[in-house]
Enzyme design. Structure first.
Site, PDB file in Angstrom:
ATOM      1  N   TYR A  28       5.648  -3.699  81.206  1.00 41.20           N
ATOM      2  CA  TYR A  28       6.027  -4.572  80.086  1.00 41.20           C
ATOM      3  C   TYR A  28       5.189  -5.852  80.102  1.00 41.20           C
ATOM      4  O   TYR A  28       4.629  -6.265  79.071  1.00 41.20           O
ATOM      5  CB  TYR A  28       7.528  -4.911  80.191  1.00 41.20           C
ATOM      6  CG  TYR A  28       8.070  -5.737  79.051  1.00 41.20           C
ATOM      7  CD1 TYR A  28       8.477  -5.138  77.858  1.00 41.20           C
ATOM      8  CD2 TYR A  28       8.190  -7.127  79.157  1.00 41.20           C
ATOM      9  CE1 TYR A  28       8.985  -5.901  76.804  1.00 41.20           C
ATOM     10  CE2 TYR A  28       8.701  -7.890  78.111  1.00 41.20           C
ATOM     11  CZ  TYR A  28       9.097  -7.279  76.941  1.00 41.20           C
ATOM     12  OH  TYR A  28       9.595  -8.036  75.900  1.00 41.20           O
ATOM     13  N   ILE A  29       5.089  -6.463  81.279  1.00 41.29           N
ATOM     14  CA  ILE A  29       4.353  -7.730  81.406  1.00 41.29           C
ATOM     15  C   ILE A  29       2.863  -7.525  81.097  1.00 41.29           C
ATOM     16  O   ILE A  29       2.240  -8.337  80.410  1.00 41.29           O
ATOM     17  CB  ILE A  29       4.552  -8.318  82.825  1.00 41.29           C
ATOM     18  CG1 ILE A  29       6.035  -8.696  83.037  1.00 41.29           C
ATOM     19  CG2 ILE A  29       3.637  -9.508  83.078  1.00 41.29           C
ATOM     20  CD1 ILE A  29       6.548  -9.827  82.191  1.00 41.29           C
TER      21      ILE A  29
END
Ligand SMILES: NC(=O)c1ccc[n+]([C@@H]2O[C@H](COP(=O)([O-])OP(=O)(O)OC[C@H]3O[C@@H](n4cnc5c(N)ncnc54)[C@H](O)[C@@H]3O)[C@@H](O)[C@H]2O)c1
Length: 124
Positions: A28-29
């Site tokens: 996600y990051i």
């Protein structure tokens, strides 16, 4: 937009995670960082054609996604709020307002920007 010979404005949704790290959330990051890189590069590629491309970086916003996380772990809300100078989570309309401003005639010289809308979380 190009095909229709229109000028225009694109707003990509990154996250406060686009400029920070978060344990256990590598994919996600990484995606949220990538959205900022994509925004910056695309804004250069299309600026001359009159298409502005920016990104918003929401903090924790009370959407169904965040509400679901909080529901499963209520203690998390307090922990999240502790790190937000504004002292509360955000509301969806607060992100919508930033997007509307970016698309408005008041932001005609804003291009390739990554705008944090996070109650000050990323000041730390
Ligand atoms: N809520 C937060 O705290 C927060 C914080 C930072 C960034 N964001 C980002 O904001 C964006 C929206 O998040 P949210 O909190 O509103 O999530 P959400 O899960 O509440 O809503 C996501 C919406 O996207 C729709 N969707 C999912 N896949 C789709 C697809 N392939 N095509 C079309 N629609 C699709 C879903 O039906 C849903 O309505 C995401 O990119 C998220 O990473 C959210």
């Amino acid at each position: 937009m190009l095909k229709q010979e229109e000028k225009g404005c694109i707003v990509n949704t990154s996250s406060q995670g686009g400029i920070t790290g978060f344990p256990g959330q590598a994919a996600y990051i990484a995606c949220k960082h990538a959205i900022i890189g994509l925004t910056r590069t695309a804004s250069i590629d299309y600026a001359a054609q009159g298409i502005r491309i920016n990104a918003v970086l929401p903090g924790v916003i009370l959407t169904p996604m965040a509400k679901d996380i909080i529901k499963r772990n209520p203690a998390m809300e307090e922990a999240m709020v502790r790190d937000i100078p504004k002292g509360r989570l955000g509301e969806p309309y607060e992100i919508a307002h930033a997007v509307m401003w970016l698309c408005s005639p008041y932001a005609t010289f804003v291009d390739g920007a990554a705008i944090s809308v996070d109650g000050g979380f990323t000041i730390h």
